[in-house]
Design a protein around this motif. Structure first.
Motif, short mmCIF file in Angstrom:
data_model
loop_
_atom_site.label_atom_id
_atom_site.label_comp_id
_atom_site.label_asym_id
_atom_site.label_seq_id
_atom_site.Cartn_x
_atom_site.Cartn_y
_atom_site.Cartn_z
N UNK A 306 1.10 -1.20 0.07
CA UNK A 306 -0.59 0.32 0.13
C UNK A 306 0.60 1.09 -0.14
N UNK A 307 0.26 2.67 -0.76
CA UNK A 307 1.65 3.16 -0.93
C UNK A 307 1.17 4.70 -0.08
N UNK A 309 0.84 7.85 2.79
CA UNK A 309 1.61 8.61 2.57
C UNK A 309 3.08 8.75 1.85
N UNK A 310 3.66 8.17 0.83
CA UNK A 310 4.92 8.66 -0.07
C UNK A 310 5.60 7.37 0.73
N UNK A 311 4.54 5.84 1.65
CA UNK A 311 6.10 5.09 2.48
C UNK A 311 6.75 3.98 0.67
N UNK A 312 6.01 4.39 0.02
CA UNK A 312 6.84 3.07 -0.93
C UNK A 312 8.02 3.31 -1.55
N UNK A 318 0.43 5.95 -5.05
CA UNK A 318 0.14 5.30 -5.46
C UNK A 318 0.48 3.32 -4.75
N UNK A 319 0.20 2.27 -4.92
CA UNK A 319 0.23 0.84 -4.60
C UNK A 319 0.40 0.78 -5.60
N UNK A 320 1.87 -0.52 -5.01
CA UNK A 320 2.44 -1.12 -6.02
C UNK A 320 2.78 -3.11 -6.48
N UNK A 321 2.00 -3.85 -6.48
CA UNK A 321 1.58 -4.65 -6.19
C UNK A 321 3.27 -5.84 -6.68
N UNK A 322 4.37 -5.26 -7.15
CA UNK A 322 5.08 -5.55 -7.50
C UNK A 322 6.67 -4.99 -7.08
N UNK A 323 7.34 -5.35 -7.11
CA UNK A 323 8.49 -4.72 -6.44
C UNK A 323 9.24 -3.90 -6.72
N UNK A 343 7.43 0.62 10.41
CA UNK A 343 5.68 0.33 10.58
C UNK A 343 5.03 0.66 10.08
N UNK A 344 3.80 0.81 10.33
CA UNK A 344 2.94 1.79 10.09
C UNK A 344 2.33 2.45 8.64
N UNK A 345 3.28 2.71 8.96
CA UNK A 345 3.06 4.09 7.43
C UNK A 345 5.04 5.15 7.09
N UNK A 346 5.55 3.89 8.27
CA UNK A 346 6.88 5.03 7.68
C UNK A 346 8.08 3.75 7.52
#
Length: 363
Positions: A306-307, A309-312, A318-323, A343-346
């Motif tokens: 899940x993307x 808070x820009x955590x990815x 945007x979510x990323x379904x692959x690395x 963490x949850x969002x970082x």
């Protein structure tokens, strides 16, 4: 006769449940206390700072790896992330914490305490009120040498080089507070020795959402905290939640390492077998959480999940379904990433940058 029964029940409830190691015929199996990492580096963060979890004042969110300047004065050798707070171990065995201090998870006083017990601790130690956004030493560990830390939602645990377990914060369940320990339905504001394990040498500690697992030097695993989703392997604790704060032996033997997710756990035994228990509604007893990160042999960072808070690190939500490979700044090219923790969002990264040969003085 009814009076005698009541009296007997009171005695059993007030009995000190000090745990004792199991006696075994074979005594040649022991697990050593872990050693603290020696290499220290700089701590970078990515993701949300909505609840001060990034440790950077005035930052809304880190859309790419950002240095936590407030940690530069410490020599950090290890990092661990809770849901919305963080802990780091210094090279001299102390703990630095920052982020949200809900329920005493930081081991610092970030506001004037309200409960009588917390007020007593605060006044006796003459502690300062600390800004939870700025990393500072956790209290209660004077003359203690820490080798490992575990934290999650509302509690933080620390393991010393003597095999002693220290803890702070509290456990919560679906109905609210469960408490800090079997006899204290409180929020413990600073680190304190977990005395129920006085007769044990603890060599590993992990934490999920409001539950914890401890591993003894004899390879036994003890669990305590919230039993929601049967993460403690017990079906009858829901009716007696206070008893779940007395650690109990899970019956696993010759375990050498523990791991914990939010609501599920893994235990690795001496023969390499993996034991797993807890919530399996989405197949997690064998996968991850909302986000996952990986580092390859070339220190390239990949993320997926899940993307929010820009955590990815993809500079969007945007979510990323692959690395997805995260792009790093030029100053970090060639660096070694020696630890990451989600963490949850970082997410935190402990990074050692390459040494500039021109700065080395030969003797």
């Amino acid at each position: 006769m009814s009076k005698n029964l009541v009296s007997s029940n009171k005695r059993s409830l007030n009995k000190n449940p000090l745990l004792k190691p199991k006696r075994r015929r074979l005594f040649n199996f022991t697990v050593p206390i872990p050693r603290r990492l020696k290499q220290f580096g700089k701590v970078y963060v990515i993701g949300s700072n909505e609840l001060s979890q990034c440790g950077i004042e005035g930052l809304e969110s880190a859309k790419q790896l950002k240095l936590i300047n407030n940690l530069e004065k410490f020599k950090i050798v290890d990092i661990i992330v809770g849901s919305i707070h963080n802990a780091a171990i210094t090279d001299d065995g102390k703990i630095v914490t920052w982020g949200t201090n809900d329920h005493g998870a930081l081991g610092q006083f970030t506001e004037t305490p309200k409960s009588e017990e917390a007020i007593s601790i605060y006044e006796a130690g003459k502690y300062n009120i600390i800004n939870e956004e700025i990393p500072e030493y956790a209290e209660g560990l004077d003359n203690v040498n820490i080798v490992k830390v575990a934290c999650r939602d509302n509690a933080t645990f620390a393991l010393s080089d003597q095999g002693h377990l220290y803890a702070m914060g509290t456990f919560k369940g679906k109905d609210g507070f469960i408490g800090f320990s079997y006899d204290k339905r409180i929020e413990q504001p600073i680190f304190t020795r977990y005395t129920l394990f006085k007769n044990f040498t603890i060599i590993d500690i992990v934490a999920g959402v409001d539950h914890a697992l401890a591993l003894t030097k004899d390879g036994d695993v003890y669990a305590w905290g919230s039993n929601e989703a049967f993460r403690l392997r017990k079906r009858n604790l829901e009716r007696r939640p206070i008893n779940s704060l007395i650690p109990f032996n899970l019956g696993l033997k010759y375990i050498v390492r523990l791991y914990a997710g939010s609501y599920h756990n893994f235990a690795l035994d001496k023969s390499g077998k993996v034991w797993v228990f807890g919530f399996n509604n989405m197949g997690q007893c064998g996968a991850g959480d909302h986000i996952s990160f990986a580092i390859d042999n070339d220190n390239k960072i990949y993320s997926w999940g899940f993307g929010d808070n820009y955590v990815l690190g993809n500079k969007s939500e945007k979510d990323e379904i692959s690395p997805f490979q995260i792009q790093i700044s030029n100053e970090l090219v060639g660096s070694d990433i020696i630890r990451l923790s989600c963490g949850t969002s970082h997410v935190l990264f402990l990074i050692v940058q390459p040494t500039n040969d021109s700065d080395v003085t030969l003797t």
